[in-house]
Motif scaffolding. Structure first.
Motif, PDB file in Angstrom:
ATOM      1  N   ARG A 247       0.819  -1.211   0.000  1.00 56.68           N
ATOM      2  CA  ARG A 247       0.000   0.000   0.000  1.00 56.68           C
ATOM      3  C   ARG A 247       0.853   1.261   0.000  1.00 56.68           C
ATOM      4  NH1 ARG A 247      -5.183  -0.022  -1.166  1.00 56.68           N
ATOM      5  NH2 ARG A 247      -5.700   1.512   0.459  1.00 56.68           N
ATOM      6  N   ALA A 248       2.138   1.136   0.329  1.00 59.43           N
ATOM      7  CA  ALA A 248       3.010   2.313   0.378  1.00 59.43           C
ATOM      8  C   ALA A 248       3.649   2.588  -0.975  1.00 59.43           C
ATOM      9  CB  ALA A 248       4.084   2.133   1.452  1.00 59.43           C
ATOM     10  N   CYS A 249       4.350   1.596  -1.518  1.00 59.13           N
ATOM     11  CA  CYS A 249       5.041   1.821  -2.795  1.00 59.13           C
ATOM     12  C   CYS A 249       4.204   1.410  -3.992  1.00 59.13           C
ATOM     13  CB  CYS A 249       6.374   1.071  -2.807  1.00 59.13           C
ATOM     14  SG  CYS A 249       6.217  -0.739  -2.756  1.00 59.13           S
TER      15      CYS A 249
ATOM     16  N   MET B 262      -1.153   3.472  14.107  1.00 60.38           N
ATOM     17  CA  MET B 262      -1.843   4.713  13.782  1.00 60.38           C
ATOM     18  C   MET B 262      -1.127   5.494  12.690  1.00 60.38           C
ATOM     19  SD  MET B 262      -4.480   4.616  15.679  1.00 60.38           S
ATOM     20  CE  MET B 262      -5.074   6.271  15.452  1.00 60.38           C
ATOM     21  N   ARG B 263       0.164   5.254  12.445  1.00 58.89           N
ATOM     22  CA  ARG B 263       0.908   6.017  11.449  1.00 58.89           C
ATOM     23  C   ARG B 263       0.471   5.700  10.025  1.00 58.89           C
ATOM     24  NH1 ARG B 263       6.844   4.202  12.677  1.00 58.89           N
ATOM     25  NH2 ARG B 263       5.730   2.204  12.582  1.00 58.89           N
ATOM     26  N   LEU B 264      -0.120   4.545   9.818  1.00 57.58           N
ATOM     27  CA  LEU B 264      -0.410   4.078   8.464  1.00 57.58           C
ATOM     28  C   LEU B 264      -1.763   4.558   7.938  1.00 57.58           C
ATOM     29  CD1 LEU B 264       0.987   0.446   8.801  1.00 57.58           C
ATOM     30  CD2 LEU B 264       2.117   2.465   7.850  1.00 57.58           C
ATOM     31  N   GLY B 265      -2.626   5.006   8.825  1.00 56.62           N
ATOM     32  CA  GLY B 265      -3.901   5.547   8.366  1.00 56.62           C
ATOM     33  C   GLY B 265      -4.968   4.515   8.095  1.00 56.62           C
TER      34      GLY B 265
ATOM     35  N   ALA C  62       8.320  -5.782   2.750  1.00 56.38           N
ATOM     36  CA  ALA C  62       9.355  -5.779   3.783  1.00 56.38           C
ATOM     37  C   ALA C  62      10.191  -4.499   3.773  1.00 56.38           C
ATOM     38  CB  ALA C  62      10.235  -7.018   3.622  1.00 56.38           C
ATOM     39  N   PRO C  63      10.663  -3.996   2.604  1.00 56.99           N
ATOM     40  CA  PRO C  63      11.454  -2.757   2.635  1.00 56.99           C
ATOM     41  C   PRO C  63      10.673  -1.559   3.175  1.00 56.99           C
ATOM     42  CG  PRO C  63      11.797  -3.928   0.570  1.00 56.99           C
ATOM     43  CD  PRO C  63      10.666  -4.601   1.250  1.00 56.99           C
ATOM     44  N   CYS C  64       9.416  -1.421   2.805  1.00 53.18           N
ATOM     45  CA  CYS C  64       8.626  -0.285   3.285  1.00 53.18           C
ATOM     46  C   CYS C  64       8.405  -0.365   4.790  1.00 53.18           C
ATOM     47  CB  CYS C  64       7.296  -0.212   2.542  1.00 53.18           C
ATOM     48  SG  CYS C  64       7.432   0.312   0.809  1.00 53.18           S
ATOM     49  N   TRP C  65       8.203  -1.559   5.315  1.00 57.37           N
ATOM     50  CA  TRP C  65       8.009  -1.703   6.761  1.00 57.37           C
ATOM     51  C   TRP C  65       9.308  -1.404   7.506  1.00 57.37           C
ATOM     52  CZ3 TRP C  65       5.060  -1.066  10.506  1.00 57.37           C
ATOM     53  CH2 TRP C  65       5.222  -1.695  11.744  1.00 57.37           C
ATOM     54  N   ARG C  66      10.462  -1.750   6.938  1.00 61.95           N
ATOM     55  CA  ARG C  66      11.732  -1.420   7.572  1.00 61.95           C
ATOM     56  C   ARG C  66      11.959   0.090   7.555  1.00 61.95           C
ATOM     57  NH1 ARG C  66      13.731  -6.017   4.691  1.00 61.95           N
ATOM     58  NH2 ARG C  66      14.579  -4.600   3.107  1.00 61.95           N
TER      59      ARG C  66
ATOM     60  N   MET D  95       9.698   2.332   7.711  1.00 68.43           N
ATOM     61  CA  MET D  95       8.812   2.959   8.697  1.00 68.43           C
ATOM     62  C   MET D  95       9.457   2.971  10.076  1.00 68.43           C
ATOM     63  SD  MET D  95       5.904   4.055   7.471  1.00 68.43           S
ATOM     64  CE  MET D  95       4.953   4.113   8.980  1.00 68.43           C
ATOM     65  N   GLY D  96      10.247   1.945  10.384  1.00 74.31           N
ATOM     66  CA  GLY D  96      10.842   1.865  11.708  1.00 74.31           C
ATOM     67  C   GLY D  96       9.832   1.396  12.739  1.00 74.31           C
ATOM     68  N   PRO D  97      10.292   1.055  13.948  1.00 77.47           N
ATOM     69  CA  PRO D  97       9.368   0.564  14.990  1.00 77.47           C
ATOM     70  C   PRO D  97       8.464   1.683  15.478  1.00 77.47           C
ATOM     71  CG  PRO D  97      11.566   0.865  15.887  1.00 77.47           C
ATOM     72  CD  PRO D  97      11.688   1.084  14.413  1.00 77.47           C
ATOM     73  N   PRO D  98       7.217   1.369  15.790  1.00 75.71           N
ATOM     74  CA  PRO D  98       6.309   2.398  16.324  1.00 75.71           C
ATOM     75  C   PRO D  98       6.747   2.846  17.718  1.00 75.71           C
ATOM     76  CG  PRO D  98       5.288   0.233  16.415  1.00 75.71           C
ATOM     77  CD  PRO D  98       6.568   0.061  15.667  1.00 75.71           C
ATOM     78  N   LYS D  99       6.457   4.099  18.060  1.00 74.07           N
ATOM     79  CA  LYS D  99       6.830   4.605  19.375  1.00 74.07           C
ATOM     80  C   LYS D  99       6.111   3.859  20.480  1.00 74.07           C
ATOM     81  CE  LYS D  99       7.890   9.266  17.687  1.00 74.07           C
ATOM     82  NZ  LYS D  99       7.573  10.727  17.804  1.00 74.07           N
ATOM     83  N   ASN D 100       4.860   3.618  20.282  1.00 77.88           N
ATOM     84  CA  ASN D 100       4.089   2.851  21.260  1.00 77.88           C
ATOM     85  C   ASN D 100       3.598   1.598  20.558  1.00 77.88           C
ATOM     86  OD1 ASN D 100       2.564   1.902  23.347  1.00 77.88           O
ATOM     87  ND2 ASN D 100       1.015   3.532  23.270  1.00 77.88           N
ATOM     88  N   ASP D 101       4.340   0.502  20.779  1.00 78.71           N
ATOM     89  CA  ASP D 101       4.029  -0.719  20.032  1.00 78.71           C
ATOM     90  C   ASP D 101       2.952  -1.560  20.682  1.00 78.71           C
ATOM     91  OD1 ASP D 101       5.409  -1.478  22.236  1.00 78.71           O
ATOM     92  OD2 ASP D 101       6.922  -2.689  21.179  1.00 78.71           O
ATOM     93  N   GLU D 102       2.318  -1.053  21.737  1.00 76.58           N
ATOM     94  CA  GLU D 102       1.233  -1.801  22.350  1.00 76.58           C
ATOM     95  C   GLU D 102       0.030  -1.791  21.405  1.00 76.58           C
ATOM     96  OE1 GLU D 102       0.268  -0.405  26.185  1.00 76.58           O
ATOM     97  OE2 GLU D 102       2.233  -0.870  27.069  1.00 76.58           O
TER      98      GLU D 102
END
Length: 444
Positions: A391-393, A406-409, A417-421, A423-430
């Motif tokens: 959905r990103a590229c 929440m960052r993805l909308g 896999a490259p797009c998820w890398r 993005m980096g880890p979410p600040k609040n991964d709960e």
């Protein structure tokens, strides 16, 4: 309408017992002295006419190169394809048929000078010299033309060995060909009575269409040996339900993640329904066959299917022990509610060539030099898998389904896999869960 046509099968043949078919094939060959009785009854004039018709019907009989060589040559194959597309367009124009829906394909134009090369001119001369005219496209052919569908394409470039089955055939030293006036294409060979050859069964597997559950589409095609079991067939079916990762549960029983290295596999139960007999998975507890019969007993008696549990399980039942009909769909159920249907296309007697059994009307032949002697079941056809794009590229297939980020909308959001890398880890991964998508079957 095309989808509906693909879901119609038949008419089915008479029931064919595979073991009796093999036995009758051997006995009839021996009793007929390895010649075709119908051919011997023809008059010499009729034989000559048949031979002349066969000789005129062989495409590329005197050609300097085979069909495989033509298709392997990019210049020649492009010329043949352009000639075909031009003929199809001409037929459509004459029949005044509406153009196919979808994006209009750009007409392939030959590079300047490519049509006048010596090899292309020689090929066209050989094609024009073929006397066979019954395959030409007429105006009426437009009624049967349609655009190619995904199931028409083959993801394999060669038959793929999927198992360990070995084809038992006769050595050339054990086969003695009879000499008679029968043409080579109608002449049989002497079998070794002590040999135990296989029957090769060609079958096609169909799946339900997700958005049209009442319609089926071709998934794959196989060649299996009569000595192999139903479980051997199920084991090689490309099915997303058998590749689903195992859920990881927390202390409260909620799904907290997925174990990618461990998958459901083939141990979740199965059944085959063939000619009103249900072959279960053979587990000590109630297997799928018993559960299905118990479910049918809850239905009113007038609506209850008249099927019975088979005496053997799917892992114990070989195709030799079955009675089958060609062009008749048979039901497969496994992994809870995952359904497949397989249809017998052909039953071939492996070690003999071009003799027909009158009572069964089945064709059997000698193995060709290109036929593999091991690795059965063979996968002959695999429909390419249509995968969701990232959905990103929007360029490559997605491999992750991100839930609760929440960052993805959107949730879930399919990413590669490259797009998820990136993005980096979410600040609040709960509450954020990374669900691995099922990897489709790949031709290794």
């Amino acid at each position: 309408m095309n989808r509906s046509f693909d879901s119609y099968f038949g008419p089915p043949s008479q029931p064919i017992n595979v073991a009796e078919f093999l036995q009758q094939a051997n006995s009839e060959l021996l009793s007929e002295s390895f010649t075709n009785a119908s051919w011997e009854q023809l008059t010499p004039e009729h034989r000559n006419a048949v031979e002349a018709e066969i000789n005129e019907s062989v495409v590329f009989q005197t050609s300097s190169q085979s069909l495989d060589q033509v298709w392997d040559n990019p210049v020649l194959s492009a010329h043949v394809r352009r000639q075909h597309e031009s003929t199809v367009a001409s037929v459509r124009d004459q029949a005044d048929v509406p153009a196919p829906k979808g994006r209009k394909r750009k007409r392939d134009i030959a590079p300047e000078g490519s049509e006048s090369t010596p090899e292309v001119l020689q090929l066209q001369e050989e094609l024009d010299a073929v006397n066979l005219r019954c395959w030409g496209l007429t105006v009426e052919s437009a009624l049967c033309m349609r655009a190619a569908k995904n199931s028409d394409y083959n993801a394999l470039d060669a038959p793929k060995k999927m198992g360990t089955g070995i084809l038992h055939t006769l050595d050339h030293g054990d086969v003695g060909a009879t000499r008679s006036s029968t043409p080579d294409s109608l002449r049989g060979h002497s079998p070794d009575v002590n040999s135990h050859p296989n029957a090769i069964i060609s079958l096609t597997v169909y799946n339900r269409i997700t958005y049209l559950p009442s319609c089926l589409t071709r998934s794959s095609q196989y060649a299996v040996l009569s000595t192999q079991t139903l479980a051997d067939l199920l084991r090689v079916l490309p099915c997303a339900s058998s590749n689903i990762p195992i859920e990881v549960l927390d202390a409260e029983g909620d799904v907290s993640g997925y174990n990618v290295t461990d998958q459901i596999g083939e141990h979740a139960g199965c059944l085959f329904c063939i000619e009103d007999l249900v072959y279960g998975d053979g587990r000590e507890t109630a297997d799928y066959a018993q559960k299905l019969i118990a479910h049918f007993h809850k239905l009113p008696e007038d609506k209850r299917p008249q099927i019975k549990t088979a005496p053997t399980s799917a892992s114990e039942t070989t195709f030799n022990a079955l009675t089958l009909r060609t062009h008749q769909p048979y039901w497969i159920l496994h992994q809870g509610n995952c359904e497949h249907f397989f249809v017998i296309d052909q039953i071939r007697h492996a070690p003999f060539r071009f003799n027909s059994i009158k009572s069964l009307n089945i064709i059997y032949r000698l193995p060709h030099a290109s036929d593999p002697l091991s690795g059965y079941p063979l996968m002959l056809h695999l429909t390419p898998t249509v995968q969701d794009l990232c959905r990103a590229c929007g360029k490559v297939p997605a491999v992750h389904s991100i839930v609760g980020d929440m960052r993805l909308g959107e949730s879930p959001c399919l990413l590669c896999a490259p797009c998820w890398r990136m993005m980096g880890p979410p600040k609040n991964d709960e509450g954020v869960m990374v669900v691995p998508l099922v990897i489709p079957f790949v031709n290794h």
